[in-house]
Design an enzyme around this catalytic site. Structure first.
Site, PDB file in Angstrom:
ATOM      1  N   ASP A 385       0.914  -1.108   0.114  1.00  7.63           N
ATOM      2  CA  ASP A 385      -0.071  -0.207  -0.203  1.00  7.63           C
ATOM      3  C   ASP A 385       0.763   1.346   0.187  1.00  7.63           C
ATOM      4  OD1 ASP A 385      -2.653   0.042  -0.292  1.00  7.63           O
ATOM      5  OD2 ASP A 385      -2.926   0.373   1.747  1.00  7.63           O
ATOM      6  N   ASP A 438      -8.665  -3.101   1.676  1.00  2.88           N
ATOM      7  CA  ASP A 438      -8.697  -2.343   3.242  1.00  2.88           C
ATOM      8  C   ASP A 438      -9.636  -3.173   4.071  1.00  2.88           C
ATOM      9  OD1 ASP A 438      -6.705  -0.806   2.149  1.00  2.88           O
ATOM     10  OD2 ASP A 438      -8.112   0.634   1.366  1.00  2.88           O
TER      11      ASP A 438
END
EC number: 3.4.23.-
Length: 539
Positions: A385, A438
């Site tokens: 990420d 997420d």
């Protein structure tokens, strides 16, 4: 699990992981990053988005969005305090020399280029303009800053940059009418929008539902296994293989998963186009149909047990229950309707329904067997990420993750692999979004925690699930705080979620003395009847 369904699950699982998108808000496209541009007296405005509402012959017309300059007078925030002022083009168009046309409080339009922004503003102000609209030579917006050696910064009119297509529209308006006026104002965005609250609740609710379903299934499997042991059956079925419908991740596959995701993300970035987004829509619909069908069948089978337990053999698909056959047409129609009407204002509802069902299904089918695998997976996703949101700017001159999330160069309003809610009280509109990854990646660890708690007969307080769930909620909350502090710039949610969630699990496990068993076995020791061989108990 039949082979056809397994392939579909594998496809949708890969799609979700590689699209672990940052939580972000869309409200404008400002590409010039000048955070290092120095502020000094006369050049210290905050960058704000500006609404430019136009009128032609007294009738309200198109509204454009621009960005205010670092210099000049600040723009009013309330529409009622903004004046409706006549629009004219500068002569010369670039406003790099004193203007030949004398203005009386008009808003003057100039073209970018040939001289500094402040020079254009000074010439426009000297000619009597009340505001300056600078038309960019590109479709994006550009933040206008001051050069370090500039001194003539006592500018008393506001300056706004507009994109290239806005300039073309204004030119057409002025060519067809002499009575064109504009109103400039910059409404303030609320610190917290209710959309972020609902999105936070949606993410937590999805993990809660998936975790309880996963834990219930694991407990039922454990009970069945114990019954077989008590009956002293010689051949104990292995409940960890693909036949039980569960796919367990190992350390190698966790690392490979993230590497594969990176490669696919680059492919998305390079091949992003209208037709490629259409392909992603098809993939999402396939996964959404599978997820929605699985969730509905599991829910309805409580009331329609006979239909859920009666099977018919379908060519190429294998045995399928009558309940699945009854539910499938509804799921397919739902996904097709969403795909057809996905550009409408209410399409986000269908996208969220399909997305949530997809995530719940994957969390029920894909399991993290122990804390070691969960740590490797989340650690890799953590760096994944950060790299593709921040570090990729150094290599590609833009954030690859954010470009893919927005669906740039595709002509579409972003890609479908995310949950989104419209910002209801934001004058700039847009959506609050969160990537599937997420929710899914931390959800794998949280579901593992609840499975362990139930198998170990732990209470809510002495277990790990509730603390992991609270940690996830706090991590996601910090993500939204950072999002607002960063003025809406996309944030990698896993940067905040992983330390909270994984850190809480590791710290608690070490403090309670459960770290070794969580790290290696992932489930508590079970008593083995004396008349059963030890190797059968360990299966």
């Amino acid at each position: 699990m039949d082979s056809f369904r397994f392939l579909r699950i594998l496809l949708l699982s890969s799609s979700i992981l590689l699209l672990s998108l940052p939580s972000t808000v869309t409200a404008g496209d400002i590409v010039h990053q000048d955070d290092l541009a120095p502020k000094k007296p006369g050049c210290e405005n905050d960058f704000v988005l500006v609404k430019v509402q136009t009128w032609v012959d007294g009738a309200e017309n198109v509204e454009f969005v621009g960005v205010g300059a670092r210099f000049g007078r600040r723009i009013v925030s309330k529409e009622k305090n903004a004046n409706q002022t006549h629009l004219v083009f500068a002569n010369p168009r670039d406003s790099c020399t004193p203007l030949k046309n004398k203005l009386s409080g008009d808003v003057v339009i100039v073209e970018r280029g040939n001289c500094r922004f402040t020079a254009k503003a000074n010439n426009a102000e000297a000619a009597g303009a009340s505001a300056l609209l600078i038309i960019n030579n590109q479709k994006e917006l550009y933040k206008m800053v001051c050069e370090p050696d500039e001194t003539d910064l006592d500018i008393q009119i506001p300056a706004v940059m507009l994109p290239q297509d806005a300039g073309a529209s204004l030119q057409t308006m002025l060519a067809n009418s002499s009575k064109v006026s504009a109103q400039l104002y910059s409404p303030r965005r609320p610190a917290v929008d209710v959309a972020e609250v609902f999105l936070w609740l949606m993410a937590i609710g999805t993990i809660l539902c998936a975790s309880y379903w996963s834990a219930w299934s694991a407990r039922e499997a454990a009970i069945d296994h114990d019954k077989l042991l008590k009956d002293a059956i010689d051949e104990i079925p292995n409940t960890n293989d693909g036949g039980s419908g569960v796919v367990e991740i190992n350390t190698i596959s966790a690392i490979f998963f993230v590497v594969l995701a990176s490669g696919f993300l680059v492919m998305l970035y390079k091949l992003m186009s209208y037709w490629f987004v259409e392909l992603l829509v098809v993939v999402f619909c396939i996964g959404g149909v599978e997820g929605l069908q699985t969730c509905l069948v599991a829910l309805l089978s409580r009331w329609f047990q006979r239909a859920g337990n009666a099977y018919i053999k379908v060519p190429f698909l294998g045995p399928i229950s009558y309940l699945t056959l009854a539910v499938s047409p509804f799921c397919i129609v739902f996904a097709v309707l969403w795909a057809v009407y996905r550009v409408t204002s209410f399409a986000w509802i269908g996208q969220d329904v399909l997305g949530i069902a997809l995530i719940i299904t994957v969390l029920q089918i894909v399991h993290v067997p122990n804390l070691k695998v969960g740590t490797v997976l989340l650690s890799c996703a953590f760096f994944y990420d950060i790299f593709w949101v921040f570090v990729s700017k150094k290599l590609f001159h833009e954030s690859v993750m954010i470009v893919v999330a927005r669906g740039d160069k595709s002509g579409e309003d972003g890609i479908p692999m995310l949950l989104k809610i419209p910002r209801m009280f934001d004058p700039w509109g847009g959506y609050s979004i969160i990537g599937f990854g997420d929710i899914l990646l931390p959800g794998l660890l949280i579901a593992f925690a609840l499975r362990y708690d139930w198998l170990a007969n732990k209470t809510l307080r002495t277990g790990y699930f509730i603390w992991a769930m609270v940690a996830y909620g706090l991590g996601l909350l910090i993500t939204y705080v950072a999002l607002n502090l960063m003025d809406g710039h996309g944030q990698p949610a896993l940067l905040y979620i992983v330390p909270f969630t994984l850190g809480t699990m590791l710290t608690l496990a070490r403090k309670r003395g459960d770290l070794w068993i969580l790290w290696t076995k992932g489930e508590p020791e079970r008593a083995c009847p004396h008349h059963v061989r030890l190797e059968q108990c360990s299966e």
